[in-house]
Design a protein around this motif. Structure first.
Motif, mmCIF file in Angstrom:
data_model
loop_
_atom_site.group_PDB
_atom_site.id
_atom_site.type_symbol
_atom_site.label_atom_id
_atom_site.label_comp_id
_atom_site.label_asym_id
_atom_site.label_seq_id
_atom_site.Cartn_x
_atom_site.Cartn_y
_atom_site.Cartn_z
ATOM 1 N N GLN A 296 0.812 -1.181 -0.010
ATOM 2 C CA GLN A 296 -0.067 0.052 0.058
ATOM 3 C C GLN A 296 0.811 1.369 0.047
ATOM 4 N N LEU A 297 0.460 2.292 -0.970
ATOM 5 C CA LEU A 297 1.229 3.524 -0.749
ATOM 6 C C LEU A 297 0.096 4.703 -0.859
ATOM 7 N N ILE A 298 0.417 5.656 0.268
ATOM 8 C CA ILE A 298 -0.489 6.721 0.474
ATOM 9 C C ILE A 298 0.147 7.985 0.184
ATOM 10 N N THR A 299 -0.526 8.840 -0.702
ATOM 11 C CA THR A 299 0.044 10.083 -0.985
ATOM 12 C C THR A 299 -0.004 11.090 0.100
ATOM 13 N N GLY A 300 0.893 11.811 0.440
ATOM 14 C CA GLY A 300 0.940 12.684 1.362
ATOM 15 C C GLY A 300 1.718 14.073 0.878
ATOM 16 N N GLY A 320 3.792 -6.383 6.218
ATOM 17 C CA GLY A 320 3.178 -7.071 7.298
ATOM 18 C C GLY A 320 1.821 -6.419 7.432
ATOM 19 N N VAL A 321 1.508 -5.355 7.042
ATOM 20 C CA VAL A 321 0.276 -4.756 7.346
ATOM 21 C C VAL A 321 -0.772 -5.031 6.206
ATOM 22 N N ASP A 322 -1.642 -5.861 6.224
ATOM 23 C CA ASP A 322 -2.748 -6.292 5.230
ATOM 24 C C ASP A 322 -4.219 -5.710 5.560
#
Length: 457
Positions: A296-300, A320-322
């Motif tokens: 996962q990628l988040i735009t900041g 490890g975060v699903d």
């Protein structure tokens, strides 16, 4: 065993009573442990010792694993920083022990602020305390192996990695590297029939998955800890309430089946935060091409200390975060430095601030914006971008280090920021002003420095 179990002393038929309660009284009668537990819990002898003081080491391990042929002869106490002096006096005056050293073992020294070792008649007591305002779990989770991450309060006993315990296996942590080959600390360096000590999960002959020793965890994760209470009014789980501690076992994994093994991970970029436009150009491709790929990628929005304007950048979610990520799950170390790369425990929530409103009655925002700050070092540069933005709004304060901002919905779901969101973020971050933070928020190498973080209006 279940993750949580409460045993009542009025139920002699209970299996937990048969095993745990007699052990508590028998194993340590000669060392006045019940008196210490009573003192910590009730304050009958030392009236200002909080109930968060605990016993760890061989005494606590014996409660969970049983005895390995002989009774332990050492008692390891861990107390909050503010209680150290009082309990130090208790051990010397009431128990009659003499202090022999102030130096903690090198394996746990980075997590320990105050330490004493005492001796009397061939028995040993150690007393440790973390830095001010830090949890005693910082010391527990710096233990040399998973089998040593166990502690006992007056009301119960708790331990981490219950699944490994059920298999009779202990995994070395990074701190075990500082235990000399001819020395023993906890389960490291000794021989025991109760637990098998392993360097990693190679013995499983399969991928580590979410159990990889390099993955970060927060103490809020109840799947990684177990507890047994014998006093429901003084439960050991109180120590986990409102505590900000995250940890990992090691910097690298040598399991040949693991997707996070060192042979792969050493090819990737490791940074201590970003600074200027060149970093903004170089880091995002490294994040997107990293192996194994981030799920996962988040735009900041990034406000670099050496940048002339803010940038929208990718923020990865930790390996490890699903599930739906929380703020604790963001791997922000690419952009802001909040701890050293070699650290395996951290407390980072103090280094962020969430805006859910603005200080103007006629203005509202339909989302939440959280700013992440760097931990200021002696070499940290002032943030010229934010300082210029503050001057434009009539302020003249200084902000140190780069700042990262991410967006959340009102129900706390982290979402991508847009150009329009960046305008709102610009308005919010221009409201910073100075805030001094205590030295307990910094690592041992940074003690003695004057620290500053933004405060908000």
């Amino acid at each position: 065993m279940a993750r949580g179990y409460t045993a009542s002393t009025s139920s002699p038929q209970s299996g937990i009573n048969r095993r745990y309660l007699p052990a508590r009284d028998l194993a340590w009668k000669a060392m006045a442990t019940p008196a210490c537990l009573s003192t910590i819990r009730l304050g009958s002898t030392i009236d200002d010792i909080p109930c968060s003081a605990v016993i760890t080491g061989s005494a606590a391990r014996a409660m969970v694993f049983g005895h390995d042929g002989e009774h332990p002869v050492d008692l390891n106490l861990v107390v909050p920083h503010g209680s150290f002096r009082t309990l130090h006096a208790f051990v010397k005056r009431d128990l009659g022990y003499r202090s022999v050293t102030k130096s903690a073992h090198p394996a746990i020294a980075p997590a320990v602020c105050l330490f004493r070792k005492y001796e009397s008649n061939g028995r040993t007591i150690t007393l440790s305390a973390p830095r001010p305002s830090q949890s005693i779990l910082q010391i527990i989770l710096n233990a040399p192996s998973t089998a040593d991450m166990v502690f006992m309060s007056a009301g119960g006993v708790a331990w981490f990695y219950p699944q490994l315990l059920k298999q009779g296996v202990a995994i070395r942590s990074r701190s075990s590297n500082f235990v000399p080959l001819d020395c023993k600390l906890g389960y490291v360096g000794g021989v025991t029939r109760l637990m098998r000590l392993e360097n990693d999960l190679e013995f499983t002959r399969r991928a580590c998955g979410s159990s990889c020793p390099t993955l970060w965890h927060h103490v809020d994760d109840t799947s990684l800890r177990c507890f047994v209470d014998w006093n429901s009014e003084d439960t050991v789980t109180d120590l986990f309430g409102d505590v900000d501690v995250e940890w990992r076992l090691s910097l690298y994994c040598t399991n040949s089946h693991c997707r996070y093994r060192i042979a792969i991970m050493e090819r990737n970029l490791h940074t201590d935060g970003a600074f200027n436009r060149n970093d903004v150009r170089y880091i995002p491709p490294e994040i997107r091409c990293r192996q194994p790929r981030f799920l996962q990628l988040i735009t900041g929005a990034f406000y670099g200390s050496g940048c002339s304007r803010p940038y929208l950048i990718p923020v990865p979610v930790r390996d490890g975060v699903d599930r739906r990520p929380t703020l604790d799950d963001l791997d922000i170390t690419y952009w802001v430095r909040q701890f050293a790369y070699t650290q395996c425990t951290a407390s980072r929530r103090i280094l962020r601030h969430t805006f859910d409103s603005v200080p103007y009655p006629d203005v509202s925002i339909g989302a939440r914006f959280t700013a992440f700050f760097e931990i200021p070092l002696e070499t940290t540069q002032p943030n010229h971008l934010l300082n210029r933005m503050a001057n434009m709004s009539g302020r003249h304060e200084t902000v140190l280090g780069s700042v990262l901002v991410v967006k959340q919905t009102r129900d706390c779901e982290i979402v991508d920021m847009s150009k329009g969101d960046q305008v709102v973020s610009n308005f919010l971050v221009s409201s910073f002003r100075r805030l001094r933070i205590a030295l307990d928020c910094i690592s041992s190498q940074e003690q003695g420095l004057v620290q500053q973080l933004p405060q908000f209006v």
